[in-house]
Write an enzyme that holds these catalytic residues in place. Structure first.
Site, PDB file in Angstrom:
ATOM      1  N   SER A 124       0.839  -1.208   0.000  1.00 13.96           N
ATOM      2  CA  SER A 124       0.000   0.000   0.000  1.00 13.96           C
ATOM      3  C   SER A 124       0.866   1.246   0.000  1.00 13.96           C
ATOM      4  CB  SER A 124      -0.881   0.001   1.262  1.00 13.96           C
ATOM      5  OG  SER A 124      -1.411   1.276   1.500  1.00 13.96           O
ATOM      6  N   TYR A 148      -1.602  -0.318  10.764  1.00 14.07           N
ATOM      7  CA  TYR A 148      -1.846  -0.937   9.444  1.00 14.07           C
ATOM      8  C   TYR A 148      -0.638  -0.705   8.531  1.00 14.07           C
ATOM      9  CZ  TYR A 148      -3.246  -1.296   4.618  1.00 14.07           C
ATOM     10  OH  TYR A 148      -3.257  -1.614   3.291  1.00 14.07           O
ATOM     11  N   LYS A 152       2.382  -3.372   6.830  1.00 11.97           N
ATOM     12  CA  LYS A 152       2.760  -3.457   5.407  1.00 11.97           C
ATOM     13  C   LYS A 152       4.264  -3.256   5.248  1.00 11.97           C
ATOM     14  CE  LYS A 152      -1.164  -4.394   3.456  1.00 11.97           C
ATOM     15  NZ  LYS A 152      -1.361  -5.719   2.846  1.00 11.97           N
TER      16      LYS A 152
HETATM   17  C1  WQD Z   1      -9.681   9.706   0.648  1.00 12.76           C
HETATM   18  C2  WQD Z   1      -9.928  11.201   0.817  1.00 12.76           C
HETATM   19  C3  WQD Z   1     -10.208  11.892   3.101  1.00 12.76           C
HETATM   20  C4  WQD Z   1     -13.987   9.793   3.741  1.00 12.76           C
HETATM   21  C5  WQD Z   1      -6.512   4.907   2.021  1.00 12.76           C
HETATM   22  C6  WQD Z   1      -7.406   3.800   2.462  1.00 12.76           C
HETATM   23  C7  WQD Z   1      -6.819   3.026   3.591  1.00 12.76           C
HETATM   24  C8  WQD Z   1      -5.413   2.650   3.277  1.00 12.76           C
HETATM   25  C9  WQD Z   1      -4.662   3.970   3.120  1.00 12.76           C
HETATM   26  C10 WQD Z   1      -5.140   0.579   2.023  1.00 12.76           C
HETATM   27  C11 WQD Z   1      -9.167  11.800   2.003  1.00 12.76           C
HETATM   28  C12 WQD Z   1     -11.480  12.123   2.286  1.00 12.76           C
HETATM   29  C13 WQD Z   1     -12.823  10.280   3.176  1.00 12.76           C
HETATM   30  C14 WQD Z   1     -15.044  10.683   4.048  1.00 12.76           C
HETATM   31  C15 WQD Z   1     -13.723  12.513   3.224  1.00 12.76           C
HETATM   32  N1  WQD Z   1      -5.386   1.905   2.089  1.00 12.76           N
HETATM   33  N2  WQD Z   1     -12.705  11.613   2.925  1.00 12.76           N
HETATM   34  N3  WQD Z   1     -14.873  12.012   3.782  1.00 12.76           N
HETATM   35  O1  WQD Z   1      -7.222   8.409   3.288  1.00 12.76           O
HETATM   36  O2  WQD Z   1      -6.095   7.701   1.146  1.00 12.76           O
HETATM   37  O3  WQD Z   1      -6.707   5.990   2.901  1.00 12.76           O
HETATM   38  O4  WQD Z   1      -5.156   4.602   1.987  1.00 12.76           O
HETATM   39  O5  WQD Z   1      -4.074   0.195   1.608  1.00 12.76           O
HETATM   40  O6  WQD Z   1      -7.615   1.875   3.722  1.00 12.76           O
HETATM   41  O7  WQD Z   1      -8.594   4.361   2.950  1.00 12.76           O
HETATM   42  O8  WQD Z   1      -8.461   7.072   1.502  1.00 12.76           O
HETATM   43  O9  WQD Z   1     -10.848   6.934   0.929  1.00 12.76           O
HETATM   44  O10 WQD Z   1     -10.174   7.064   3.385  1.00 12.76           O
HETATM   45  O11 WQD Z   1      -9.944   9.081   1.909  1.00 12.76           O
HETATM   46  O12 WQD Z   1     -13.608  13.715   2.985  1.00 12.76           O
HETATM   47  O13 WQD Z   1     -16.127  10.297   4.580  1.00 12.76           O
HETATM   48  O14 WQD Z   1     -11.304  11.407   1.095  1.00 12.76           O
HETATM   49  O15 WQD Z   1      -9.970  12.984   3.983  1.00 12.76           O
HETATM   50  O16 WQD Z   1      -8.755  13.114   1.632  1.00 12.76           O
HETATM   51  P1  WQD Z   1      -7.068   7.398   2.228  1.00 12.76           P
HETATM   52  P2  WQD Z   1      -9.923   7.471   1.976  1.00 12.76           P
END
Ligand code: WQD
Length: 341
Positions: A124, A148, A152
């Site tokens: 990741s 997490y 990894k």
């Molecule tokens: C994306 C953007 C939030 C939810 C990911 C995966 C995690 C791990 C790490 C696995 C961010 C914003 C989100 C919401 C929002 N991956 N957001 N409102 O943060 O890159 O984490 O990479 O290997 O499992 O989640 O992805 O989808 O959580 O958030 O505004 O209700 O959306 O702040 O900018 P993230 P995400």
């Protein structure tokens, strides 16, 4: 000769199973059902027009893994089984270390005992921690801000030590950015059990009327519209990256890491706008405080995967959104789109 997909019945795994099937590979799936639905297997078989052997079990069950490797004449493994919620890992670190690290070690021991040493590992972009420079390339230092991410990094380092000790190992660590979307059939897609943390499944819950509004976590980031930037990649592009990595390992030993992203970043609002256009549904939203642990921007330099694997993501943000919505609409549902189908 088969490819074993651990966690192959999950969101990423089922799409990898389809990509490998379409590439003419024989696969066998091992999954403990912790974040997948048994119905997915038949959907993979329908898309692939082929039987897919399914072994219900846990990667920590070395006896079962060894038996599966032997009985299915496995020649390579794609290791996708693992827990993947940043928030949950902070609450339950031991679950993450036993599943993700102990599980990987028990899989490696079973593989070694059978002389199987080709492995594609589901890693990741979280391993990069807070980016020091962007776009992120594979030489960027790794550092974790949560259990997490640490599982990894530790798994990658275990694999690197193994490749140093036994040069016959062929290992590709694929660092996923933000997978979204669904196969064009609309029969498989992201349907996590429990409450999702990720942006796209939360958007679809709002679109389906199962959540009243989307909380936008922070609009004061140093980005064009103030919301966080991520590198969203269509899950089928990601899946095809696994097939390319498998092909690469057939002629390259050693340990290798590759970013699987598009190389382009999009803000939360840009993704939201693309989803609204694709679905025709407007998404009520509320500006909320930043989510602890979030980084402002995270997107990939994908030159290495392009050059070395001959792979590139080519599906658009619109296709990511329209395929997601197609999957969600394809099932009569009484519960949320994120419930298992
Ligand atoms: C994306 C953007 C939030 C939810 C990911 C995966 C995690 C791990 C790490 C696995 C961010 C914003 C989100 C919401 C929002 N991956 N957001 N409102 O943060 O890159 O984490 O990479 O290997 O499992 O989640 O992805 O989808 O959580 O958030 O505004 O209700 O959306 O702040 O900018 P993230 P995400």
């Amino acid at each position: 000769m088969s490819i074993l997909l651990t966690g192959g019945n999950g969101y990423i795994g089922s799409h990898v199973a389809v990509a490998l099937g379409l590439a003419g590979r024989k696969i066998v799936i091992l999954d403990n059902g912790s974040n997948s639905s048994i119905n997915t297997i038949s959907k993979i078989e329908t898309i692939n027009r082929a039987h897919v052997p399914y072994v219900f079990g846990d990667i920590r069950d070395m006896k079962l893994i060894t038996k599966t490797l032997r009985e299915h004449d496995v020649t390579a493994v794609i290791h996708l089984a693992g827990l993947k919620s940043v928030a949950e890992s902070i609450e339950k670190p031991l679950d993450y270390y036993t599943n993700n690290v102990e599980g990987t070690i028990s899989l490696l021991k079973a593989m070694n005992s059978q002389g199987i040493r080709n492995l594609v590992f589901s890693s990741s972009a979280t391993v990069y921690g807070t980016p020091r420079q962007l776009p992120l390339d594979e030489t960027h230092p790794t550092s974790a801000t949560n259990p997490y991410g640490r599982t990894k990094i530790q798994s990658e380092e275990i694999l690197a030590d193994l490749a140093r000790a036994q040069p016959e190992w062929r290992i590709a660590c694929l660092r996923y950015f933000n997978p979204v979307g669904a196969h064009q059939s609309g029969t498989i897609g992201e349907s996590p059990k429990g409450i999702p943390n990720n942006l796209m499944p939360i958007i679809t819950q709002v679109a389906l009327g199962q959540k009243s509004q989307l909380d936008i976590f922070g609009t004061d980031y140093p980005t064009p519209d103030g919301t966080g930037i991520r590198d969203y990649i269509h899950v089928m592009d990601l899946a095809e990256g696994h097939a390319a990595a498998l092909q690469f390992l057939e002629s390259h030993a050693g340990w290798h890491a590759f970013n699987l992203g598009t190389g382009k970043g999009h803000t939360v609002l840009e993704l939201l706008e693309s989803f609204e256009k694709a679905s025709g549904i407007s998404i009520p939203r509320k500006i909320s405080p930043r989510r602890p642990g979030d980084v402002a921007k995270c997107y990939a330099n994908v030159d290495k995967a392009n050059r070395t694997l001959g792979w590139a993501a080519n599906r658009s943000l619109h296709e990511m959104c329209s395929s997601t919505w197609n999957f969600c609409l394809n099932f009569p549902r009484t519960t949320t789109c994120t419930s298992p189908h």
